[in-house]
Design a protein around this motif. Structure first.
Motif, PDB file in Angstrom:
ATOM      1  N   GLU A 115       1.030  -1.261   0.109  1.00  0.00           N
ATOM      2  CA  GLU A 115      -0.065  -0.010  -0.441  1.00  0.00           C
ATOM      3  C   GLU A 115       0.885   1.339  -0.215  1.00  0.00           C
ATOM      4  OE1 GLU A 115      -1.309   0.806   4.526  1.00  0.00           O
ATOM      5  OE2 GLU A 115      -1.953  -1.069   4.003  1.00  0.00           O
ATOM      6  N   ILE A 116       2.011   0.985   0.624  1.00  0.00           N
ATOM      7  CA  ILE A 116       2.947   2.016   0.428  1.00  0.00           C
ATOM      8  C   ILE A 116       3.311   3.040  -0.841  1.00  0.00           C
ATOM      9  CG2 ILE A 116       5.313   3.465   1.262  1.00  0.00           C
ATOM     10  CD1 ILE A 116       3.649   3.414   3.968  1.00  0.00           C
ATOM     11  N   GLN A 117       3.631   1.488  -2.041  1.00  0.00           N
ATOM     12  CA  GLN A 117       3.881   2.233  -3.099  1.00  0.00           C
ATOM     13  C   GLN A 117       2.904   3.015  -4.556  1.00  0.00           C
ATOM     14  OE1 GLN A 117       4.889  -1.693  -5.263  1.00  0.00           O
ATOM     15  NE2 GLN A 117       5.535  -2.713  -4.171  1.00  0.00           N
ATOM     16  N   ILE A 118       1.410   2.687  -3.943  1.00  0.00           N
ATOM     17  CA  ILE A 118       0.762   3.481  -4.036  1.00  0.00           C
ATOM     18  C   ILE A 118       0.626   4.564  -3.491  1.00  0.00           C
ATOM     19  CG2 ILE A 118      -2.104   2.892  -4.743  1.00  0.00           C
ATOM     20  CD1 ILE A 118      -1.722   0.342  -4.241  1.00  0.00           C
ATOM     21  N   ILE A 136      15.897  11.906  -7.745  1.00  0.00           N
ATOM     22  CA  ILE A 136      15.272  10.851  -7.838  1.00  0.00           C
ATOM     23  C   ILE A 136      16.886  10.186  -7.158  1.00  0.00           C
ATOM     24  CG2 ILE A 136      14.379   8.466  -8.205  1.00  0.00           C
ATOM     25  CD1 ILE A 136      12.382   9.968 -10.123  1.00  0.00           C
ATOM     26  N   SER A 137      16.710   9.701  -5.956  1.00  0.00           N
ATOM     27  CA  SER A 137      18.500   8.915  -5.671  1.00  0.00           C
ATOM     28  C   SER A 137      17.715   7.504  -5.121  1.00  0.00           C
ATOM     29  CB  SER A 137      19.463   9.960  -4.754  1.00  0.00           C
ATOM     30  OG  SER A 137      19.488  11.812  -5.701  1.00  0.00           O
ATOM     31  N   GLY A 138      19.136   6.703  -4.729  1.00  0.00           N
ATOM     32  CA  GLY A 138      19.390   6.110  -4.252  1.00  0.00           C
ATOM     33  C   GLY A 138      18.840   4.520  -4.535  1.00  0.00           C
ATOM     34  N   SER A 139      18.439   3.683  -3.663  1.00  0.00           N
ATOM     35  CA  SER A 139      17.775   1.913  -4.037  1.00  0.00           C
ATOM     36  C   SER A 139      16.682   2.137  -3.602  1.00  0.00           C
ATOM     37  CB  SER A 139      18.457   1.121  -3.179  1.00  0.00           C
ATOM     38  OG  SER A 139      18.453   1.743  -1.474  1.00  0.00           O
ATOM     39  N   LEU A 140      15.393   1.601  -4.389  1.00  0.00           N
ATOM     40  CA  LEU A 140      14.736   1.202  -3.958  1.00  0.00           C
ATOM     41  C   LEU A 140      14.228   0.350  -2.238  1.00  0.00           C
ATOM     42  CD1 LEU A 140      13.475   0.076  -7.757  1.00  0.00           C
ATOM     43  CD2 LEU A 140      12.812   2.124  -6.524  1.00  0.00           C
ATOM     44  N   PRO A 141      12.998   0.801  -2.122  1.00  0.00           N
ATOM     45  CA  PRO A 141      12.687  -0.350  -0.682  1.00  0.00           C
ATOM     46  C   PRO A 141      12.729  -1.104  -0.792  1.00  0.00           C
ATOM     47  CG  PRO A 141      12.412   1.781  -1.014  1.00  0.00           C
ATOM     48  CD  PRO A 141      11.826   1.673  -2.471  1.00  0.00           C
ATOM     49  N   LYS A 142      12.367  -2.558   0.102  1.00  0.00           N
ATOM     50  CA  LYS A 142      13.136  -3.933   0.349  1.00  0.00           C
ATOM     51  C   LYS A 142      10.609  -3.773  -0.735  1.00  0.00           C
ATOM     52  CE  LYS A 142      15.772  -6.364   2.808  1.00  0.00           C
ATOM     53  NZ  LYS A 142      15.307  -7.406   4.215  1.00  0.00           N
ATOM     54  N   GLY A 143      10.372  -4.385  -1.203  1.00  0.00           N
ATOM     55  CA  GLY A 143       9.115  -4.966  -1.744  1.00  0.00           C
ATOM     56  C   GLY A 143       9.242  -3.980  -2.600  1.00  0.00           C
ATOM     57  N   PRO A 145       8.629  -2.805  -7.061  1.00  0.00           N
ATOM     58  CA  PRO A 145       9.356  -4.042  -8.092  1.00  0.00           C
ATOM     59  C   PRO A 145       9.810  -2.719  -8.786  1.00  0.00           C
ATOM     60  CG  PRO A 145       6.869  -2.253  -8.303  1.00  0.00           C
ATOM     61  CD  PRO A 145       7.430  -1.738  -6.894  1.00  0.00           C
ATOM     62  N   GLU A 146      11.014  -3.112  -9.518  1.00  0.00           N
ATOM     63  CA  GLU A 146      12.173  -2.427 -10.877  1.00  0.00           C
ATOM     64  C   GLU A 146      11.443  -1.546 -11.213  1.00  0.00           C
ATOM     65  OE1 GLU A 146      14.953  -5.434 -12.496  1.00  0.00           O
ATOM     66  OE2 GLU A 146      12.955  -5.963 -13.791  1.00  0.00           O
ATOM     67  N   ASP A 147      10.557  -1.596 -11.255  1.00  0.00           N
ATOM     68  CA  ASP A 147       9.669  -0.798 -12.433  1.00  0.00           C
ATOM     69  C   ASP A 147       9.538   0.760 -12.146  1.00  0.00           C
ATOM     70  OD1 ASP A 147       7.769  -1.353 -11.413  1.00  0.00           O
ATOM     71  OD2 ASP A 147       6.768  -1.455 -13.459  1.00  0.00           O
ATOM     72  N   TYR A 148       9.180   0.936 -10.747  1.00  0.00           N
ATOM     73  CA  TYR A 148       8.862   2.361  -9.903  1.00  0.00           C
ATOM     74  C   TYR A 148       9.233   3.019 -10.213  1.00  0.00           C
ATOM     75  CZ  TYR A 148       6.794   3.842  -5.866  1.00  0.00           C
ATOM     76  OH  TYR A 148       5.534   4.739  -5.602  1.00  0.00           O
ATOM     77  N   TYR A 149      10.571   3.632 -10.522  1.00  0.00           N
ATOM     78  CA  TYR A 149      11.282   4.640 -10.786  1.00  0.00           C
ATOM     79  C   TYR A 149      10.589   5.151 -12.056  1.00  0.00           C
ATOM     80  CZ  TYR A 149      14.774   4.782  -7.397  1.00  0.00           C
ATOM     81  OH  TYR A 149      15.350   5.162  -5.972  1.00  0.00           O
ATOM     82  N   VAL A 150      10.416   4.448 -13.277  1.00  0.00           N
ATOM     83  CA  VAL A 150       9.439   4.547 -14.139  1.00  0.00           C
ATOM     84  C   VAL A 150       8.717   5.183 -14.108  1.00  0.00           C
ATOM     85  CG1 VAL A 150       9.201   3.509 -16.581  1.00  0.00           C
ATOM     86  CG2 VAL A 150      11.152   2.917 -15.749  1.00  0.00           C
ATOM     87  N   LYS A 151       7.860   4.362 -13.494  1.00  0.00           N
ATOM     88  CA  LYS A 151       6.078   5.116 -12.912  1.00  0.00           C
ATOM     89  C   LYS A 151       6.240   6.719 -12.653  1.00  0.00           C
ATOM     90  CE  LYS A 151       4.002   0.241 -11.590  1.00  0.00           C
ATOM     91  NZ  LYS A 151       3.919   0.241 -10.023  1.00  0.00           N
ATOM     92  N   GLN A 170      20.957  -2.574 -11.318  1.00  0.00           N
ATOM     93  CA  GLN A 170      20.123  -3.212 -12.062  1.00  0.00           C
ATOM     94  C   GLN A 170      18.740  -2.099 -12.422  1.00  0.00           C
ATOM     95  OE1 GLN A 170      19.630  -5.947 -14.285  1.00  0.00           O
ATOM     96  NE2 GLN A 170      17.928  -5.333 -15.094  1.00  0.00           N
ATOM     97  N   VAL A 171      18.138  -1.781 -10.975  1.00  0.00           N
ATOM     98  CA  VAL A 171      17.225  -1.303 -11.258  1.00  0.00           C
ATOM     99  C   VAL A 171      17.471   0.555 -11.936  1.00  0.00           C
ATOM    100  CG1 VAL A 171      16.307   1.035  -9.403  1.00  0.00           C
ATOM    101  CG2 VAL A 171      16.890  -1.462  -8.678  1.00  0.00           C
ATOM    102  N   LEU A 172      19.400   0.903 -12.101  1.00  0.00           N
ATOM    103  CA  LEU A 172      19.409   1.563 -12.821  1.00  0.00           C
ATOM    104  C   LEU A 172      19.736   1.568 -14.695  1.00  0.00           C
ATOM    105  CD1 LEU A 172      20.649   4.974 -13.960  1.00  0.00           C
ATOM    106  CD2 LEU A 172      22.814   3.238 -14.109  1.00  0.00           C
TER     107      LEU A 172
END
Length: 315
Positions: A115-118, A136-143, A145-151, A170-172
């Motif tokens: 729910e935090i993603q949304i 936008i900097s750094g890693s994605l939190p656990k949980g 998806p790798e497409d979150y920065y694209v969103k 891989q996220v980059l």
């Protein structure tokens, strides 16, 4: 109108730095000094941007008592913030620096509820029209998806707000290869990440930066450490030569560089000037014990010592 910068740190932390004269494995270490501060790459960007006089706000995801400490620390330093609050606790990151070494212990952070993603995406969408530039900097939190920065890039693109992206691995790779419809204004990879994105074995970094897979991104700033950086703007690559310094604490220098680049954008500076400000801020940070901090006198001095020249490259 006042230029406004928004820094996004989805996985912030409390940074703890222990400077030791000599660091030894398997022994008791007593730190006579310690530095604790709100941390995470985007918060480092915000701190330096604020020192450069930019009107900056931090956003991202925080939680628990450590999250409260982080926002209180930002309040103490008069940095604005507008976070999404999660039930998952904010993490700790520890750096031990000595004369000859730098050791970092970085918690990956707690698993974030879906729910935090949304909630954060909705929050991001609701506030970004108030800003002229986003980092936008750094890693994605656990949980996440790798497409979150694209969103996030899609949302920013819809509202015509440019984004500087500084992530890794891989996220980059994923974000660069899936953002042709919503490209970031700038990325800040290292040489290994450029090879992974372009799937190239070409040892000429200038040619790698001109690869078709990167053509949709206007600016690329590739750090070469003590050897400066390469800057790619459209179809031209520049070598950025920096003065030699003895670093005290290099942690956060890349984030400081992003703040310096943002400073150039805020001043409508040329791309070469913006790159100069980026490197001057990065060097200045390396001379400070505190992470994400610069001396403005050093910043001005180094800005006048950096040279930028076009790189001749084969087609």
């Amino acid at each position: 109108m006042t230029f406004k910068l928004l820094t996004v740190t989805l996985n912030p932390a409390i940074d703890i730095n222990y400077p030791l004269e000599h660091f030894e494995i398997n022994s008791v270490q007593r730190a006579t000094e310690d530095y604790k501060s709100a941390g995470g790459k985007g918060i480092n960007v915000a701190r330096v941007a604020s020192e450069l006089g930019i009107d900056v706000t931090c956003t991202g995801i925080i939680g628990g008592k450590f999250g409260e400490w982080l926002t209180n620390n930002l309040d103490e330093t008069k940095i604005q913030h507008d976070f999404t609050v999660s039930p998952a606790s904010t993490r700790l990151c520890i750096a031990v620096t000595s004369e000859n070494s730098q050791t970092e212990i970085l918690e990956s952070g707690a698993l974030q509820p879906e729910e935090i993603q949304i909630r954060f995406l909705e929050h991001f969408n609701s506030i970004i029209s108030n800003f002229d530039l986003i980092t936008i900097s750094g890693s994605l939190p656990k949980g996440f998806p790798e497409d979150y920065y694209v969103k996030l890039l899609e949302v920013a693109n819809e509202q015509n707000v440019p984004v500087c992206l500084d992530t890794s691995g891989q996220v980059l790779n994923y974000t660069v290869n899936h953002s042709k419809h919503c490209p970031p204004l700038l990325i800040k990879p290292n040489d290994e990440e450029i090879k992974a994105i372009t799937n190239s074995d070409n040892i000429d970094l200038a040619n790698q930066l001109l690869d078709e897979s990167l053509a949709h991104i206007p600016y690329i700033l590739l750090s070469l450490g003590k050897n400066g950086a390469l800057l790619r703007h459209e179809a031209q690559v520049y070598n950025v030569d920096i003065p030699k310094v003895v670093a005290i604490n290099p942690v956060g220098s890349g984030d400081s560089s992003l703040a310096g680049f943002s400073y150039g954008i805020s001043k409508d500076a040329s791309i070469q000037e913006s790159a100069t400000y980026a490197m001057a801020a990065g060097i200045s940070n390396a001379l400070e014990a505190r992470t994400g901090h610069i001396d403005l006198n050093n910043f001005e001095k180094f800005s006048n010592q950096i040279t930028i020249e076009k790189v001749e490259h084969s087609s």
